[in-house]
Structures are given as C-alpha cells and as structure tokens.
Design an enzyme around this catalytic site. Structure first.
Site, short mmCIF file in Angstrom:
data_model
loop_
_atom_site.label_atom_id
_atom_site.label_comp_id
_atom_site.label_asym_id
_atom_site.label_seq_id
_atom_site.Cartn_x
_atom_site.Cartn_y
_atom_site.Cartn_z
N TRP A 157 0.81 -1.22 0.00
CA TRP A 157 0.00 0.00 0.00
C TRP A 157 0.84 1.26 0.00
O TRP A 157 0.54 2.21 -0.73
CB TRP A 157 -1.01 -0.03 1.15
CG TRP A 157 -1.99 -1.13 0.97
CD1 TRP A 157 -2.07 -2.29 1.68
CD2 TRP A 157 -2.99 -1.23 -0.05
NE1 TRP A 157 -3.06 -3.09 1.17
CE2 TRP A 157 -3.66 -2.47 0.12
CE3 TRP A 157 -3.40 -0.40 -1.09
CZ2 TRP A 157 -4.69 -2.89 -0.71
CZ3 TRP A 157 -4.44 -0.80 -1.92
CH2 TRP A 157 -5.07 -2.03 -1.72
N ASP A 159 -1.48 6.27 6.89
CA ASP A 159 -2.60 5.45 6.42
C ASP A 159 -2.85 4.38 7.48
O ASP A 159 -2.05 3.46 7.65
CB ASP A 159 -2.25 4.82 5.06
CG ASP A 159 -3.32 3.84 4.57
OD1 ASP A 159 -4.36 3.69 5.24
OD2 ASP A 159 -3.11 3.23 3.51
N LYS A 219 -12.43 -2.22 7.35
CA LYS A 219 -11.71 -3.27 8.09
C LYS A 219 -12.06 -3.21 9.58
O LYS A 219 -12.59 -4.17 10.13
CB LYS A 219 -10.21 -3.15 7.84
CG LYS A 219 -9.87 -3.41 6.36
CD LYS A 219 -8.46 -3.03 6.00
CE LYS A 219 -8.25 -2.94 4.50
NZ LYS A 219 -8.30 -4.21 3.79
#
Lengths: 401, 401
Positions: free
Chosen positions: B139, B208, B232
C-alpha cells in the site's frame, strides 16, 4: 392509505402492513410529524426507496442468501460479491438495453467527482483540449467550473435567463473538434429537464442523469457517457454509475488521480480498490424492483402522471401557484413552484411547508439558492402520495387566496 | 459457541441466539460451508462487523429512531442527518482523544483516493514540491506511485527485502524541507505493522491507518493527517475517514479535483456534495460499539491476545508454520504465514484452506501477490474465533507433518 407501489421479491402489501404495525416502517413521531400516519417523502435526494427494497435489505442484512455473512462483511474479490456486481450490471443492461460496446462502472464520489473525471479522461481527445458545455442549471454550471481546471470550455448557447428553460437544438453552436458535449439531463435545483437528446453529430455526448436515470427509456447508443449518482432514482448515496462507450477510453491526462481513471477502472471491472459494496448491492435491489414493476415504460408513464398532477394544480390555480419553468422544459422529477406570484410570498411559502409537515410530508422546501417549493417525484414516489400533495395544494389555496 | 463479543445497544446474547435460530444471522450453507455452525470471518476487508451492530442496523433500516424513514432516505442537509454525522464525530473524538485543532472528514474513494489527495493538498507546502515516504509494503508503494504524478518523492530508507520488517527510526534520512512524511501504519498484504510512531520533527506525519485504526490508543497530536478506509475496523466500505490538523490546509494545487480538496471539504463539513450517508451511519454504530465494549484499551488488549495466539502457534510449530515477518514488525491485524517452510508448499496450503472452509472459516487465503495464509484479526473478530483457527492449525500440523 396505499403507500406501496410495487411488490417485487415476493414481498406483499400485507407483509408491509405487518412490518409497519410492528414499528419497523414509515411511521414518524419526531419533528411534529404524526406517528399514526406514514411519512410521505418528497426529499430531493437522498430520497425515498420503495419499502419492498428496504424490507428485502432488512431480511438479508445479517445473512445474505444463506451465506452466513452480511454483504458488508463480504470480500469484494469473492465469487459471491461478483454475483452481486454482475447481477446489477445484467439488470441495468436489460433495463436500458445497453449495447455491447459500453462498459458499466460503479464509482465513488457522486456526480461531483465525475465533473473532474470527464475532462481528465476525455479532453485530450480534442486537438485544442476543448469541450462544449450546455448550461441549464446549478449542476451543469458546477461541471463547467471543474472542467475549466483542465482545458478550454465553450458554452454552446446564449446564457439562459434564470435557468427557466432548456435551449432548443437550433440554438447550439457546436464545435466539431470538441472532445465532447456535456449536459445535465435534469436539473434538480431549478426543475428543468430535457425532453430531447441533443444531436451532437460525431462528438460524443456526456449526460449527467443523476436525477432522472431509469425514469424513462433512453437510447444509450446516442451517448458517449451516461453518469448518475444513485441516491435519487436508483438506491442510496455512495455509488455513482458510469456507462461509458469503450472507444472513448485511453485519453486520460497523466495528472488524473488513479481513482478517476476510466481505463484503469474498466480494466479492473470497478474493483481497482474496494468498491462501495453495500451501496452496489442496494442499487441491484432497486434495479430488480424497477424490472419487476414494469420496467422503464412503466416508470416513464408513472413519472408523467405524477408530475402532470402537480403541474395541472399549478396551471389551474389562477396564478396562486406559479412555476417559472417554461412548458416543454418542466422537469418530471423536480416540480418547482412559488406561492402568490412569481417572486413568491415567503410567509405563505413557510405556512405551506408547515402545513405539509402537519400532513406528514417531508422534503418540500425549495433549494436554499432559489427558495420556493420543490416536490421531488422520483421513481419510488407513488401516484397516491403525489395526489396527497395536490390535495394539500388545493386545500391550502382555498384557505389562503 | 460464543461468537458474540460485545452487547452494545441493549442487544443481548439471547437476542442474537434467537436471530440466528430464525435464520437471519451467520449460518452458512453455500460453498461447502456447514449450515449448522456460524461462519468465522477472517476476511482481509471488507471484514467482520460485530453482530450487535448489524442487528441494530437491521432494526432501524426502515424506520430510523421513529422518524418514519430510513437513513438512506434522509436528506444529507437535514437536522436528523446532522445528528448522525456529529454523533459519529463526537464518539470518534472521545475514542481517539482528538485535539481541537484537528478536523474530521468523511470522504469517498478509499485510501486510494487519498494517495492522490495527500500530495495534491500538501506538496506545495514544500519549497521543492517534495515529500518523504516510508515504504513497508504494497500500500505504501502504491501511495508513492500516485504522489510521483504531482511532485518529488524521496524514499527515506534503504529498500526493504520482501517487506519483512519496518525500518528503525535511525534508518530514516529525513528531509527537513519535505512537505510531509508518509507511511502506512499496518500493511495488510504483507502483515507488517509499526510498533512505534516515526519521529519526523517539524515535518507533518501522514499515516494510512486503514487496517488498524481504533485497534489501539494513538496520540493524534503526533500526526498531521490520519487516513482510514472504514471497511476493516470501523464499518462497511464506502466511507474514508480523514483526521486533519487544520494548519495543513490551504496549499491545494489548482489541478486538484474539488472532491479531493481538503479545504473545501472542511469548509462544508464533509457535505460539499452528498456524502455516503448510510456508510457514515454504520461507522457511527461501530464507533459506539467500540465505546460500549471498553474503548481502545480493551481493543488493543484483545488485538494483542488474538495475534499472540496465532504467532505462538507458528513459533511452537518447529518450522511447520513460518512467518516471514521479523519480531517487532509482526502485524496484530494480519497474521501471514506459510506452511512447510518459508517458501510454502502450495499443496499443503491449499489443503489448509480447504480444511478451514470445512470448519466454516472464510478469508484465510493469502493475498494473490504473495500467496500463503493470512488471518485478518480486526476488532470484530473474537478471541474464541481466533482460538478455533489455532486449534485447526495444531490439528492440521499433527496430521500433515
């Protein structure tokens, strides 16, 4: 009181009556609304969803089709979610008769994100990095501002006084080298709707249909791109539909955020990153409801009937109610009107809003930028509900004129 | 079998037992799963949501708090939706102890949209239009690629072999004139998590936290921006949280799509256009569930216990299971491991996945880019569910080693 329009998915009127009795449906107690009667929802968006859709969502929210999990808990790369995504695409393809050379995307950010995505993806098709825009209201004007960040914008007609009509085809001064021609098929704030599809020759036509998609049959082959946020006619907020002719893809500017890049989104079938999966599922349920209640011809007939009921009440009010929009440009989705003359009497308009609330109607206040009254009559609003509004209008006029 | 972790909102274990008996909850019949037993959901995202949250959503889906309409049918500019939005902000502020000089935004497009938004909004703070990035997995590597569209990117450490650890503070070569330092606090694909907050001096730190937000207390004042997709740890897909220190706003590039412009979104309190209202509502329910089940200290304790259960099984397997991630960098959220040696034996790994399905466990297959097994142990996954996985691991090893 018959609130129920369609009984898709095996849900019957008596199921809904029972659900309402059990306190899980549209009875309101807050905000001065009467908890003995159902709410009549004229919200401009997010807007009413047919109760049969919400009942099905309710039944499935913890255990989707005996899979043991919620759609919200499902991997977006699972075969089960693929069925949901592909099912929604298949139903949409049937409803709109979408040709094979079009791709369907489920995106995020609403039409506003597409105001940027369209020029970022298409402007470089034009040698002058230029696009033609038709401006008929608040939303198309916003689209122009966004496009001007990325290239030249040419407004193809004379400015329209107070957005009270859509221009005629003959008024357009179109650039044959434009990357595309952009317009908004229905302007929610102003209550203006096209009754025809602009002819743009070989230049692809991009239409924002956020507020009238699936309210009528459309010849998709006349369009380069059709865009629509879901929260008015086809579901809940959070997902934006894009129907894109595939030859228009591949001209994206390097500066385009990946999330807005049509080529990448098409290549990944809307799954470049996690999509708004529950909103896609809900849209699928609404699409099935439309299919099971007669499809677009049935929706179109109902939309004409509903809006004509209100426009007739305005026309027959001897000027007590007035609609600033010219005949032929009046929206079937958002009927806007003033009370006591074209400028409106704010005291009477406020009284009307108060009385509508007392009758359990919500969402009738006009957009803050234009004032007045606005009745949004999207697909899920019934003829009966619209008749209640007309009854109120006639009764209000009797007592106040 | 105790699946229930928290009983927020007055929903009790017997309510849930009853709901499951009535077929509205997590029993699975498809895909070879056993319809007599609940599903154990180890999906990497979208992921498990506590059943008490889904039960409350189910009860309210047609009639939110006696208003007579669904949250999905509510105007995003209504006082009723303002309560939902402000309620979610207030609970989040309490949970994370967010200082007054931070703004909370509910955005669309996932962390991927923020990979573009961060450089578009912040790069011009730096005289060289340059930012520092820490790259510890899939990511953060994607975030780098996106930032390179808009300015200079400086990776502040030596490349990490196969993303098997996070670098130490001493390894960073930070640019004091960088616009910001970016990192991903937990990498879901690789299973790597920071155990410390990088010290970046006066340069704002952008994190993040999509996959570990609200799994532990965090000192928000150490961050310039915290970003997190909801799907999530804090709800369903379709909404992205951004917590932004207000002095960082106002440097946006002209080419930035309005939808990604922090200043405009803050000015409109996340309502520049229609927000993903149902996903925001759902996040609010999850935030309340976290608050009612002990807050972040309780979540943090549970996350350590759950991940330690699995890591201990790996460590004590005499090499039958192996985790490529170094001690101190192992993720509490996504435990990745191979079977029969560090390279993995694909036949044994496939057998493990099949056996896990037979035990009604889903989501254990490693990311397609790295293979192996991955157990995602987000907030809603219980200690009991994790113990079932460990039991399977030990049993599988007995039979296959």
């Amino acid at each position: 009181m018959a609130l129920i329009n369609g009984h898709a998915n095996g849900i019957t009127a008596s199921d809904i009556k029972l659900a309402r009795k059990n306190g899980v449906m549209s009875n309101g107690t807050h905000n001065g609304l009467d908890n003995k009667k159902p709410i009549i929802n004229f919200n401009p968006g997010p807007a009413k969803i047919d109760p049969s859709v919400l009942l099905r969502a309710q039944a499935e929210i913890l255990n989707f089709q005996q899979l043991g999990i919620s759609v919200m808990e499902m991997s977006h790369r699972s075969a089960d979610f693929a069925k949901i995504l592909n099912g929604a695409k298949a139903t949409l393809t049937q409803l709109l008769n979408i040709p094979e050379n079009y791709k369907i995307l489920f995106l995020q950010g609403g039409a506003t994100a597409q105001f940027s995505a369209v020029p970022l993806n298409l402007l470089q098709r034009s040698p002058n990095c230029s696009a033609d825009y038709i401006v008929t209201g608040t939303w198309s004007a916003k689209a122009v501002k966004e496009a001007q960040k990325y290239g030249k914008v040419h407004i193809v007609h004379q400015p329209l006084e107070k957005y009270s009509r859509v221009p005629e085809q003959e008024e357009f001064d179109l650039d044959p080298e434009a990357a595309y021609v952009y317009y908004c098929d229905n302007e929610t704030v102003n209550g203006v709707e096209f009754s025809y599809v602009p002819d743009t020759g070989n230049v692809p036509l991009v239409a924002d249909m956020s507020s009238n998609i699936l309210s009528k049959p459309v010849d998709v082959s006349k369009f380069g791109i059709i865009l629509a946020g879901a929260q008015k006619n086809i579901g809940c907020a959070g997902v934006t539909l894009a129907i894109i002719r595939e030859d228009l893809v591949g001209y994206c500017m390097k500066q385009c955020p990946t999330i807005l890049d049509y080529k990448i989104q098409i290549g990944m079938d809307s799954l470049y990153n996690t999509p708004p999966s529950y909103s896609i599922y809900l849209m699928g349920l609404v699409l099935e409801w439309i299919q099971n209640t007669g499809g677009l011809l049935s929706m179109a007939k109902k939309c004409v009937l509903k809006s004509q009921l209100v426009y007739s009440a305005i026309n027959e009010s001897n000027g007590f109610y007035s609609c600033a929009i010219e005949d032929g440009s009046r929206s079937r989705m958002n009927v806007t009107f003033r009370i006591d003359g074209p400028a409106g009497d704010s005291e009477l308009e406020n009284a009307f809003i108060e009385e509508s609330k007392a009758a359990n109607m919500i969402g009738l206040k006009g957009h803050r930028s234009v004032g007045g009254i606005r009745a949004s009559l999207y697909n899920a609003v019934t003829l009966e509900e619209t008749q209640f509004l007309v009854n109120l209008m006639m009764d209000f006029q009797r007592r106040h004129s």
